[in-house]
Design an enzyme around this catalytic site. Structure first.
Site, short mmCIF file in Angstrom:
data_model
loop_
_atom_site.label_atom_id
_atom_site.label_comp_id
_atom_site.label_asym_id
_atom_site.label_seq_id
_atom_site.Cartn_x
_atom_site.Cartn_y
_atom_site.Cartn_z
N SER A 1 -5.96 2.65 3.99
CA SER A 1 -5.07 3.77 4.34
C SER A 1 -5.70 5.13 4.12
O SER A 1 -5.36 6.09 4.79
CB SER A 1 -3.78 3.67 3.52
OG SER A 1 -4.07 3.82 2.15
N THR B 1 0.83 -1.21 0.00
CA THR B 1 0.00 0.00 0.00
C THR B 1 0.87 1.26 0.00
O THR B 1 1.80 1.37 0.80
CB THR B 1 -0.89 -0.01 1.25
OG1 THR B 1 -1.59 -1.25 1.28
CG2 THR B 1 -1.88 1.14 1.24
N GLU B 2 0.54 2.20 -0.87
CA GLU B 2 1.24 3.49 -0.99
C GLU B 2 2.73 3.29 -1.31
O GLU B 2 3.55 4.15 -1.03
CB GLU B 2 1.10 4.34 0.28
CG GLU B 2 -0.30 4.42 0.88
CD GLU B 2 -1.32 5.12 -0.03
OE1 GLU B 2 -0.92 5.57 -1.12
OE2 GLU B 2 -2.50 5.17 0.35
N LEU B 3 3.06 2.15 -1.88
CA LEU B 3 4.47 1.77 -2.14
C LEU B 3 5.33 1.86 -0.86
O LEU B 3 6.53 2.12 -0.94
CB LEU B 3 5.10 2.61 -3.25
CG LEU B 3 4.65 2.36 -4.69
CD1 LEU B 3 5.69 2.90 -5.66
CD2 LEU B 3 4.35 0.92 -5.01
N ALA B 4 4.69 1.67 0.28
CA ALA B 4 5.44 1.68 1.54
C ALA B 4 6.39 0.48 1.54
O ALA B 4 5.95 -0.67 1.44
CB ALA B 4 4.48 1.60 2.72
#
Lengths: 401, 402
Positions: free
Chosen positions: A350, A149-152
């Site tokens: 998120s 998610t979110e390129l985390a």
């Protein structure tokens, strides 16, 4: 051989309706805003389908049919796929048609577009498995590359993805992490030698995703011709990772900006040189040799000027809300009540925490654009009231929390 | 006896205690043969039959519409069709001119004005007719509303000038009287303390089906509820209550603080409660009326009014009516009249937490405070304050009537 790896992320959260403390313990319909409200999820989805998904997919299908070398990758969150199935089968079908060409690859992620990796490993793995299942059911494909998610992203996640059997993982090509190195090569994460790290070229990606329609930008207007020239002139590259939100096309950049014409012409101009190609993310991971190791002890993401998790977890309200939510995990899962578990997971998305971000003065406009709330404080209170209701449902069932 | 009342709000269009106090005082005065005309700055339905209620409107203006509560901007619609928005200060000036126009056709014996927004209008009446006695009723002064600072100098100037020119000043507590003397040098013998009261008949009993279902559930699971009802603004001292909440929750994690109201400090307090790690223990319910307003009291195990400066403070009496004991700041007028309550300095966060924990832990203390305040309330009414006010009218009109 130089390739473009176009990867687009498709997602819509289940937004919360206006939900007060008087609803907590009484009404469990947090996600059912009245039809005429902006938070009504069906309404949002239909609008985005009309402005973005349908016109973009129609173009992508034409391009796939016209250019056999054209390929791309998509990640679609589980909560988005659910909403498409329920409210826009037409848009879902258009995604299936893309995948049926055999040249559209789907990327793995958490079903609920959550930050579970940082709070609960087992919940994270459950959501990845759920996502794998829905992708298999709807598209009959098995993802080989992972994106969080979110390129985390950090070293730990890379090691997890390697052990889970993925051949590649996506991350932001943030210059502070790369130093002098270029995102236009393939790397290996530190501590995970058997997985490839594909890094977003954020300058080129954001030229399309953020700056395309900005009349004050010195490069405006950006044409496909000009963009291809920039890429062709770059001698120092093996792959251009253009990673962006799918909704760039038609939603973030409106049709009037010329974004669709840009898309229409990009593959043709790029492929005019026989030394140019397209790759899906797993092809890039499988065929391109890693040139070095990248060490990412601290988490990076693709958001804001900080490129960290602060847009979601930067302030006390966000931390309070998310830790309260994950504190319910054990008793809630033990209850084994699907309706409660499902609502709990939808609250993990998120976006809910993003709406609580108070970094308004620097990154403000982008946060404000995506938030259905008047303020981050309202977002937090609304979320907490829904959290209170989850807790109330546990109390109703005799679970003390 | 004909009295021209100048006020800024009346229920149900009030945002707080000022409107309630004006309403209940006027109702009682009307029973004492006082003939009242009440001029408000806005137009609305009030369903009042014991006095005449009119809106201050000068020629050429068709309608005045409140945007939110009585302290937000107002929209003026003119006869020629155009409209203008005016802020509170502009509105006070319009009110002054309108009252000046309106009194030309009226005859009355006394002008009784409530708080600074109407004081200029009272002075205007005095300027037009020097024989009319002016009584200014002070429910709060600027430094109260500024929560300890001096506040807006323009407002202070209006308060000072008006009180100097007035024939009498009514203060709602001795605390307020002392502040008027100290801050504005008004002679003490010109200021009479007349405490606010409570009309118990105006309060409806609470019902067992409380609107806060979740909080009721928590109570069944051993949680205690501490509530506050009031505007969320610096005067009310809620920052200290949130800090006290953090200490209380360390001792008693099963405590929820319910904050009911709206105001300019809302975002700040929401953020603060999260920062202090009590985000899940502090519940914000927004502004409430009617049943959910009553339920905000009746659900509580303790009511806390931590005001930095509260000239009177009606809510602890209302809490008492619903059987809820109160902890009030020493910097409140109500602490001068109420015996059966706990008091604390507004700034003493540790002591505030200490007393909250004390009541929540001890049923004996809670039950005694609760039954004693209920008894004490039986002796409170507007009868005496209204008689005192009427006596003051008579003092100033004796010469005129003779």
């Amino acid at each position: 051989m130089k390739s473009i790896s176009l990867y687009m992320h498709v997602h819509q959260p289940y937004r919360l309706r206006h939900y007060t403390i008087f609803d907590s313990g009484v009404n469990h319909d947090y996600f059912d805003a009245p039809w005429d409200n902006n938070e009504n999820n069906k309404r949002v989805l239909l609008k985005v389908a009309e402005k973005s998904y349908l016109p973009t997919n129609a173009r992508l299908l034409q391009l796939l049919n016209k250019y056999p070398e054209f390929k791309l990758s998509l990640s679609m969150s589980g909560v988005l796929l659910e909403q498409l199935e329920a409210w826009s089968p037409e848009a879902l079908r258009s995604f299936q048609e893309l995948v049926n060409t055999g040249r559209v690859e789907l990327v793995a992620e958490t079903y609920h577009h959550s930050l579970a990796f940082f709070y609960s490993r087992s919940e994270f793995e459950t959501q990845v498995a759920m996502h794998k299942e829905i992708i298999k059911r709807i598209f009959n494909q098995e993802p080989k590359v992972f994106r969080n998610t979110e390129l985390a992203y950090n070293n730990e996640l890379a090691a997890w993805a390697q052990d889970a059997g993925y051949s590649g993982i996506l991350a932001e090509g943030w210059h502070q992490m790369l130093g002098w190195r270029s995102p236009n090569y393939v790397y290996r994460p530190v501590g995970a030698p058997n997985i490839k790290l594909l890094l977003k070229n954020y300058r080129l990606s954001d030229d399309i995703a953020f700056r395309f329609g900005d009349h004050n930008w010195s490069e405006w207007p950006l044409t496909a011709d000009k963009f291809v020239h920039w890429l062709s002139d770059d001698q120092d590259a093996e792959i251009f990772n253009l990673f962006m939100d799918y909704e760039t096309f038609g939603e973030h950049q409106w049709q009037e900006s010329g974004i669709f014409e840009f898309l229409d012409h990009l593959p043709g101009y790029w492929l005019a040189d026989s030394n140019h190609g397209f790759m899906t993310v797993s092809q890039a991971a499988d065929t391109i040799e890693a040139v070095g190791e990248v060490d990412t002890p601290n988490t990076i993401t693709w958001a804001d000027t900080e490129r960290d998790l602060s847009a979601w977890l930067g302030n006390a309200m966000q931390q309070q809300a998310i830790s309260a939510l994950y504190a319910l995990e054990k008793p809630l899962l033990e209850l084994n009540d699907w309706a409660i578990i499902d609502d709990w997971r939808k609250l993990q998305t998120s976006d809910h925490f993003y709406y609580m971000c108070i970094k308004w003065f620097n990154d403000g406009d982008i946060h404000a654009y995506f938030s259905p709330y008047d303020s981050p404080y309202e977002a937090y209170l609304n979320f907490m009231n829904a959290f209170h209701d989850l807790k109330s449902r546990l109390l109703d069932r005799g679970v003390l929390v | 006896m004909k009295v021209l009342m100048l006020g800024w709000e009346l229920p149900p269009h009030n945002s707080g205690g000022l409107g309630v106090a004006c309403y209940q005082l006027c109702e009682e005065l009307s029973k004492n043969d006082v003939d009242l005309e009440f001029i408000l700055p806005y137009e609305a339905e009030h369903n009042i039959n014991f006095m005449k209620v009119t809106a201050a409107r000068t020629d050429g203006i068709l309608e005045i519409i409140k945007a939110g509560n009585a302290y937000d901007s107002y929209r003026y619609i003119y006869q020629d069709g155009h409209d203008e928005w005016h802020n509170l200060y502009e509105q006070a000036e319009f009110y002054e001119h309108a009252v000046g126009d309106m009194i030309k056709g009226l005859s009355f014996d006394v002008v009784h004005a409530h708080d600074w927004l109407t004081f200029r209008a009272a002075l205007k009446v005095k300027a037009l007719n020097r024989n009319i006695p002016i009584i200014l009723h002070v429910h709060s002064i600027e430094s109260d509303r500024a929560g300890g600072d001096l506040g807006n100098p323009l407002v202070r100037e209006i308060e000072e000038t008006a009180m100097l020119a007035a024939d009498s000043v009514i203060a709602v507590s001795d605390l307020t009287k002392q502040k008027i003397v100290k801050e504005y040098n008004i002679p003490a013998d010109k200021i009479e303390v007349i405490y606010n009261s409570i009309d118990r008949n105006s309060l409806q009993p609470s019902s067992p089906d409380n609107s806060y279902r979740y909080l009721m559930q928590l109570k069944q699971n051993g949680y205690k509820i501490v509530s506050n009802v009031g505007r969320i603004t610096i005067q009310k001292g809620l920052t200290n209550l949130i800090h006290a909440a953090q200490i209380v929750c360390q001792k008693l994690p099963k405590t929820v603080f319910l904050l009911v109201g709206s105001g300019d400090q809302f975002n700040e307090l929401v953020g603060l409660s999260a920062e202090l790690g009590v985000g899940a223990n502090v519940v914000f319910a927004g502004f409430q009326r009617g049943k959910s307003w009553r339920d905000s009291f009746s659900i509580a195990d303790l009511f806390v009014m931590p005001s930095v400066s509260e000239p009177f403070g009606l809510t602890p009496l209302e809490a008492g009516f619903y059987g809820v004991p109160s902890l009030v700041s020493k910097q409140s007028g109500v602490s001068e009249v109420l015996s059966n309550c706990l008091v604390v300095d507004f700034w003493d966060v540790n002591e505030m937490a200490n007393k909250i924990v004390g009541v929540l832990r001890s049923d004996a203390l809670h039950d005694t405070l609760s039954s004693e305040i209920e008894n004490e309330l039986l002796s409170l009414s507007w009868e005496k304050p209204a008689k005192d006010v009427k006596r003051l009218y008579e003092k100033h009109t004796q010469g005129a009537e003779a």
